[in-house]
Design a protein around this motif. Structure first.
Motif, mmCIF file in Angstrom:
data_model
loop_
_atom_site.group_PDB
_atom_site.id
_atom_site.type_symbol
_atom_site.label_atom_id
_atom_site.label_comp_id
_atom_site.label_asym_id
_atom_site.label_seq_id
_atom_site.Cartn_x
_atom_site.Cartn_y
_atom_site.Cartn_z
ATOM 1 N N LEU A 137 25.213 44.620 42.412
ATOM 2 C CA LEU A 137 25.723 45.955 42.064
ATOM 3 C C LEU A 137 26.843 46.372 43.007
ATOM 4 C CD1 LEU A 137 22.437 47.907 41.234
ATOM 5 C CD2 LEU A 137 24.173 47.086 39.629
ATOM 6 N N HIS A 138 26.703 46.049 44.281
ATOM 7 C CA HIS A 138 27.763 46.352 45.248
ATOM 8 C C HIS A 138 29.043 45.611 44.876
ATOM 9 C CE1 HIS A 138 29.966 46.268 49.102
ATOM 10 N NE2 HIS A 138 29.351 47.422 49.338
ATOM 11 N N ARG A 139 28.895 44.358 44.431
ATOM 12 C CA ARG A 139 30.074 43.584 44.009
ATOM 13 C C ARG A 139 30.748 44.217 42.800
ATOM 14 N NH1 ARG A 139 31.211 40.362 40.051
ATOM 15 N NH2 ARG A 139 29.069 40.384 39.265
ATOM 16 N N VAL A 140 29.945 44.670 41.837
ATOM 17 C CA VAL A 140 30.489 45.206 40.593
ATOM 18 C C VAL A 140 31.142 46.571 40.799
ATOM 19 C CG1 VAL A 140 29.880 46.079 38.292
ATOM 20 C CG2 VAL A 140 28.907 43.914 39.121
ATOM 21 N N TYR A 141 30.478 47.457 41.559
ATOM 22 C CA TYR A 141 30.913 48.851 41.625
ATOM 23 C C TYR A 141 31.700 49.222 42.880
ATOM 24 C CZ TYR A 141 28.018 49.859 37.573
ATOM 25 O OH TYR A 141 27.490 49.890 36.299
ATOM 26 N N THR A 149 38.324 44.195 43.473
ATOM 27 C CA THR A 149 38.362 43.538 42.169
ATOM 28 C C THR A 149 39.773 43.592 41.617
ATOM 29 O OG1 THR A 149 37.528 43.617 39.897
ATOM 30 C CG2 THR A 149 37.697 45.706 41.065
ATOM 31 N N HIS A 150 40.055 42.705 40.667
ATOM 32 C CA HIS A 150 41.368 42.715 40.010
ATOM 33 C C HIS A 150 41.469 43.831 38.976
ATOM 34 C CE1 HIS A 150 42.649 39.047 41.945
ATOM 35 N NE2 HIS A 150 41.584 38.387 41.505
ATOM 36 N N SER A 151 40.331 44.390 38.590
ATOM 37 C CA SER A 151 40.325 45.438 37.555
ATOM 38 C C SER A 151 39.862 46.758 38.176
ATOM 39 C CB SER A 151 39.409 45.036 36.395
ATOM 40 O OG SER A 151 39.779 43.803 35.851
ATOM 41 N N ARG A 152 40.663 47.298 39.093
ATOM 42 C CA ARG A 152 40.289 48.533 39.779
ATOM 43 C C ARG A 152 40.120 49.701 38.814
ATOM 44 N NH1 ARG A 152 37.899 48.758 44.267
ATOM 45 N NH2 ARG A 152 38.805 50.815 44.699
ATOM 46 N N GLN A 153 40.967 49.743 37.785
ATOM 47 C CA GLN A 153 40.882 50.864 36.851
ATOM 48 C C GLN A 153 39.552 50.857 36.098
ATOM 49 O OE1 GLN A 153 44.094 51.048 34.028
ATOM 50 N NE2 GLN A 153 43.355 52.894 33.033
ATOM 51 N N LYS A 154 39.139 49.687 35.616
ATOM 52 C CA LYS A 154 37.865 49.590 34.904
ATOM 53 C C LYS A 154 36.694 49.836 35.852
ATOM 54 C CE LYS A 154 39.430 46.527 31.199
ATOM 55 N NZ LYS A 154 39.248 45.202 30.548
ATOM 56 N N GLN A 155 36.829 49.401 37.103
ATOM 57 C CA GLN A 155 35.767 49.647 38.075
ATOM 58 C C GLN A 155 35.610 51.146 38.330
ATOM 59 O OE1 GLN A 155 36.297 48.792 42.354
ATOM 60 N NE2 GLN A 155 34.534 47.372 42.141
#
Length: 359
Positions: A40-44, A48-54
């Motif tokens: 969860l820490h990795r995902v949120y 990441t390359h997708s900062r906007q989606k994060q």
């Protein structure tokens, strides 16, 4: 407030942002739970390359009041998907549906494609107390026939599983599976008073402290009557020196020495025995590596192909023994079946404390 109270009372995103694997371990959290929180820490939180989606996922999770357990369940459901893009798309869909845990779980099950059907395979686990576990996935009719044949004459008043072992092994032996015959190989440590001088054809020339030279074969003939056995010579820093027997077949000798040095694939936690491994050049052949014993190790088929993949780590030689070096440079030996020649000959009472020269 302890760690587990904070999971229940704090905002899920605040807990994830402040997650510490060390703290969770010291608090007694289960390893599976720690892995889920770390993911969860990795995902949120992690880069990441997708900062906007994060950021969008964080906003949705915080606004809709998802719990840590709900977020972890979503990630478990998304894990089988190979596409990060598809994972992100379905994650945002699920985060738009605040509901109870069970309702969210049913929704995730409907949205996420089912896992692919298992393919036929056989795996062998690690040895423990003289026993090993085999898992076999095969066509159902074949396994039904096998189970039926093994179940004849079982005692219905006793547990079924332990009774099946004997009949299954009898079927295996009756089907022509031979018993493995151990190949005796005498490991001889090269005394530190000798010095490796050079290779000369198929022989190793040794310098002795009395100013004379000898070959490895002559040295072994002086200290060991062969009586049809094979003997291998190992140096405490440089590893296998040579293998001597009546027939001098260099390729066979190199393979035997590599297998004696590592009885299993040296990648951590791999249990593939060296007899089933391939011979690997530590310095790749295409890069100029030689087919010499000081450049050869055993690797299972899978790790032999993964060894040069960027970011997967690679095998190196340390103190004459093969060890796995992680992408960040940590050198990690395989703790499974640590009875390789270098450990057996030159380690103290505790192989785990061995620190090879040259490390």
């Amino acid at each position: 407030m302890n760690l587990f109270d904070s999971v229940l009372r704090a905002s899920a995103l605040d807990f994830i942002a402040g997650f510490s694997e060390r703290v969770a371990t010291e608090a007694g959290a289960a390893p599976a739970q720690i892995r889920a929180w770390k993911n969860l820490h990795r995902v949120y939180v992690a880069a990441t390359h997708s900062r906007q989606k994060q950021r969008l996922a964080v906003d949705k999770a915080r606004r809709n009041g998802f719990s840590v357990d709900q977020l972890a369940m979503i990630e478990r459901r998304l894990k089988p998907l190979k596409s990060r893009r598809e994972q992100s798309r379905l994650r945002l869909l699920l985060l738009d549906a605040p509901s109870s845990y069970r309702t969210l779980e049913r929704l995730a099950k409907r949205l996420v494609p089912p896992r692919p059907a298992p393919s036929p395979r056989a795996t062998f686990g690690r040895s423990r107390d003289g026993l090993r576990t085999m898992t076999l996935t095969a066509p159902e009719r074949d396994l039904a026939d096998l189970e039926h044949a093994a179940a004849q004459g079982l005692d219905p008043t006793r547990p079924r599983a332990p009774q099946l072992v004997g009949p299954l092994l009898e079927l295996m032996r009756g089907g022509g599976v031979p018993r493995a015959v151990p190949r005796p190989l005498i490991l001889v440590p090269l005394a530190e008073l000798t010095k490796i001088l050079r290779q000369q054809g198929d022989e190793t020339i040794l310098g002795l402290s009395d100013g004379t030279t000898t070959t490895g074969a002559q040295l072994l003939n002086d200290v060991l009557p062969h009586h049809g056995l094979e003997a291998a010579l190992f140096h405490p820093q440089e590893g296998p020196v040579n293998l001597y027997r009546a027939e001098r077949l260099a390729n066979r000798k190199q393979r035997d020495l590599a297998r004696a040095t590592a009885p299993v694939c040296p990648v951590p936690d791999c249990t593939c025995p060296s007899d089933d491994c391939e011979i690997h050049h530590v310095e790749a052949w295409r890069s100029g590596g030689q087919t010499n014993i000081d450049n050869l190790v055993v690797l299972c088929r899978y790790h032999n192909r993964m060894n040069e993949v960027p970011g997967r780590g690679r095998i190196i030689l340390r103190g004459g023994a093969p060890v796995w070096r992680s992408p960040r440079g940590a050198q990690v030996p395989n703790e499974h079946h640590r009875y390789g020649a270098m450990t057996t000959l030159f380690s103290g009472p505790d192989p785990g404390n061995r620190s090879p020269v040259g490390s």
